[in-house]
Scaffold this motif. Structure first.
Motif, mmCIF file in Angstrom:
data_model
loop_
_atom_site.group_PDB
_atom_site.id
_atom_site.type_symbol
_atom_site.label_atom_id
_atom_site.label_comp_id
_atom_site.label_asym_id
_atom_site.label_seq_id
_atom_site.Cartn_x
_atom_site.Cartn_y
_atom_site.Cartn_z
ATOM 1 N N GLN A 131 0.812 -1.221 0.000
ATOM 2 C CA GLN A 131 0.000 0.000 0.000
ATOM 3 C C GLN A 131 0.847 1.273 0.000
ATOM 4 O O GLN A 131 0.396 2.308 -0.500
ATOM 5 N N LEU A 132 2.050 1.227 0.554
ATOM 6 C CA LEU A 132 2.880 2.435 0.591
ATOM 7 C C LEU A 132 3.073 3.053 -0.795
ATOM 8 O O LEU A 132 2.799 4.247 -0.985
ATOM 9 N N PRO A 133 3.530 2.294 -1.803
ATOM 10 C CA PRO A 133 3.708 2.921 -3.113
ATOM 11 C C PRO A 133 2.399 3.314 -3.785
ATOM 12 O O PRO A 133 2.353 4.304 -4.526
ATOM 13 N N VAL A 134 1.332 2.563 -3.525
ATOM 14 C CA VAL A 134 0.031 2.889 -4.125
ATOM 15 C C VAL A 134 -0.491 4.220 -3.583
ATOM 16 O O VAL A 134 -0.949 5.083 -4.346
ATOM 17 N N LEU A 193 -10.786 0.828 8.920
ATOM 18 C CA LEU A 193 -10.574 -0.369 9.727
ATOM 19 C C LEU A 193 -10.538 -1.582 8.811
ATOM 20 O O LEU A 193 -11.463 -1.794 8.027
ATOM 21 N N LEU A 194 -9.486 -2.378 8.942
ATOM 22 C CA LEU A 194 -9.328 -3.584 8.135
ATOM 23 C C LEU A 194 -9.400 -4.811 9.036
ATOM 24 O O LEU A 194 -8.692 -4.893 10.047
ATOM 25 N N SER A 195 -10.268 -5.718 8.701
ATOM 26 C CA SER A 195 -10.424 -7.039 9.318
ATOM 27 C C SER A 195 -11.179 -7.041 10.641
ATOM 28 O O SER A 195 -12.008 -7.916 10.870
ATOM 29 N N VAL A 196 -10.893 -6.093 11.530
ATOM 30 C CA VAL A 196 -11.554 -6.083 12.837
ATOM 31 C C VAL A 196 -12.507 -4.890 12.920
ATOM 32 O O VAL A 196 -12.065 -3.732 12.901
ATOM 33 N N PRO A 197 -13.815 -5.144 13.031
ATOM 34 C CA PRO A 197 -14.770 -4.042 13.102
ATOM 35 C C PRO A 197 -14.720 -3.324 14.448
ATOM 36 O O PRO A 197 -14.241 -3.872 15.443
ATOM 37 N N TYR A 198 -15.233 -2.114 14.456
ATOM 38 C CA TYR A 198 -15.265 -1.325 15.686
ATOM 39 C C TYR A 198 -16.336 -1.851 16.626
ATOM 40 O O TYR A 198 -17.491 -2.070 16.243
ATOM 41 N N THR A 199 -15.943 -2.052 17.868
ATOM 42 C CA THR A 199 -16.886 -2.321 18.948
ATOM 43 C C THR A 199 -16.619 -1.291 20.032
ATOM 44 O O THR A 199 -15.492 -1.179 20.518
ATOM 45 N N ILE A 212 -5.743 -9.198 5.004
ATOM 46 C CA ILE A 212 -6.452 -8.656 3.854
ATOM 47 C C ILE A 212 -5.582 -7.785 2.962
ATOM 48 O O ILE A 212 -5.635 -7.895 1.731
ATOM 49 N N GLN A 213 -4.750 -6.902 3.542
ATOM 50 C CA GLN A 213 -3.974 -6.004 2.690
ATOM 51 C C GLN A 213 -2.810 -6.711 2.025
ATOM 52 O O GLN A 213 -2.211 -6.171 1.096
ATOM 53 N N VAL A 227 -7.532 -3.719 -1.871
ATOM 54 C CA VAL A 227 -7.409 -2.840 -0.715
ATOM 55 C C VAL A 227 -6.882 -1.483 -1.144
ATOM 56 O O VAL A 227 -7.396 -0.440 -0.711
ATOM 57 N N GLY A 228 -5.880 -1.458 -2.003
ATOM 58 C CA GLY A 228 -5.359 -0.190 -2.494
ATOM 59 C C GLY A 228 -6.419 0.630 -3.210
ATOM 60 O O GLY A 228 -6.511 1.851 -3.021
ATOM 61 N N ARG A 229 -7.236 -0.040 -4.016
ATOM 62 C CA ARG A 229 -8.284 0.681 -4.750
ATOM 63 C C ARG A 229 -9.335 1.256 -3.796
ATOM 64 O O ARG A 229 -9.714 2.438 -3.898
#
Length: 343
Positions: free
Chosen positions: A56-59, A136-142, A320-321, A328-330
């Motif tokens: 993701q850094l270069p994207v 948030l990736l993979s773990v939703p907010y609670t 996921i990333q 994910v980048g998109r």
């Protein structure tokens, strides 16, 4: 502030990355950045490092952002305090705010995966003036509140022990991992990846042998798949992760699990609080974090009233990333365009 600029080859492509050590409340924070523009802070989970954002850094840099991947406290070249209390959520939020200040910025978008998602969420909850949007990736907010975490986790699994309880006992997981850090990491990554998840059966009812649980007298690794790396993980990638943890050990990383009851006390005033900043959620449809916490996803209209979108990627596991870097980048760049325009 120490600034080290390097050009390195990661994952078969050449990336121009700036490594920095910046001051933080616990000492130093190591980060890797690429690009210029609005600041996007990237927070990894367990057991990873800044390197989990290598795709993701270069994207993000190419899309016009200053992308900064941090080694969370306890990992990599960042400081590793001894006390469990140093890994409370409030301390990790202060680290993130310190990074923003050290980089000469006033605010940032914060993006997190796994534990990093929970840290990102609480950064936006506790310091909305600094973190003006959160993904948030993979773990939703609670929201904070509810029963004490250790009591909840102790009641999961019946005769078997839930992995969080296993990790919370000081020294126990370290004794399992330390003799073969590289092999343990390979198995753990494979156990939660879509293409290498265990398919053996655990009992007469033909239920899958869930790697999130430990059988009586056993170890977590007993249910890891062996002999095959996930498609997203090369031997060179594994060398990077293993090299970091062979140098630092796992205690700093595991102390995040051991501080959860202290979070419960620290965040009591925020019980049930929503995050009102603009938000995004990305999860893997095969990830236990999204299936077990499906009620949390259903509650997003209440808990994340600023939600832009929630995407579950079919056939994707926990990492996921790294499993789906292009998607994910998109999703990130499309969402970032909506939350940073005009800032």
């Amino acid at each position: 502030m120490l600034v080290v600029t390097r050009i390195r080859t990661y994952g078969g492509h050449m990336s121009h990355l700036t490594h920095r050590l910046v001051p933080g409340p616990a000492g130093r924070i190591h980060l890797v950045e690429q690009g210029t523009g609005p600041l996007v802070l990237l927070l990894h989970g367990f057991p990873e490092s800044w390197y989990s954002w290598r795709h993701q850094l270069p994207v993000l840099a190419a899309a016009g952002y200053r992308a900064v991947a941090v080694d969370v406290r306890g990992y990599g070249r960042s400081s590793r305090p001894e006390a469990v209390a140093a890994y409370r959520m409030t301390e990790l939020v202060e680290d993130n705010a310190a990074v923003v200040e050290a980089l000469g910025e006033r605010s940032a978008v914060v993006v997190g995966h796994d534990w990093g998602a929970t840290i990102a969420a609480h950064s936006a909850l506790l310091k909305p003036e600094v973190f003006h949007a959160v993904a948030l990736l993979s773990v939703p907010y609670t929201p904070p509140g509810g029963p004490r975490p250790s009591e909840v986790f102790a009641g999961i699994g019946g005769e078997e022990e839930f992995y969080v309880s296993y990790f919370q006992e000081p020294g126990r997981a370290e004794r399992e991992i330390e003799p073969d850090v590289r092999g343990w990491l390979a198995g753990f990554y494979a156990a939660l990846s879509a293409d290498t998840m265990p398919t053996s059966t655990a009992d007469a009812h033909h239920m899958p042998a869930d790697p999130h649980f430990v059988a009586p007298g056993g170890q977590l690794r007993d249910r890891f798949p062996a002999g095959r790396l996930p498609a997203w993980l090369t031997e060179d990638d594994l060398d990077v992760y293993a090299g970091e943890f062979e140098r630092t050990g796992l205690t700093g990383a595991l102390n995040r699990y051991r501080a959860m009851d202290q979070d419960w006390k620290d965040l009591a005033a925020y019980a049930g609080a929503p995050i009102r900043r603009p938000s995004l959620f990305l999860g893997g449809a095969l990830d236990a974090s999204t299936t077990w916490l499906s009620d949390a996803i259903d509650a997003f209209p209440t808990t994340l009233p600023g939600l832009h979108a929630a995407h579950l990627l079919d056939g994707c596991g926990h990492w996921i990333q790294q499993e789906r870097p292009e998607e994910v980048g998109r999703h990130l760049t499309e969402w970032l365009g909506s939350v940073t325009s005009g800032r």
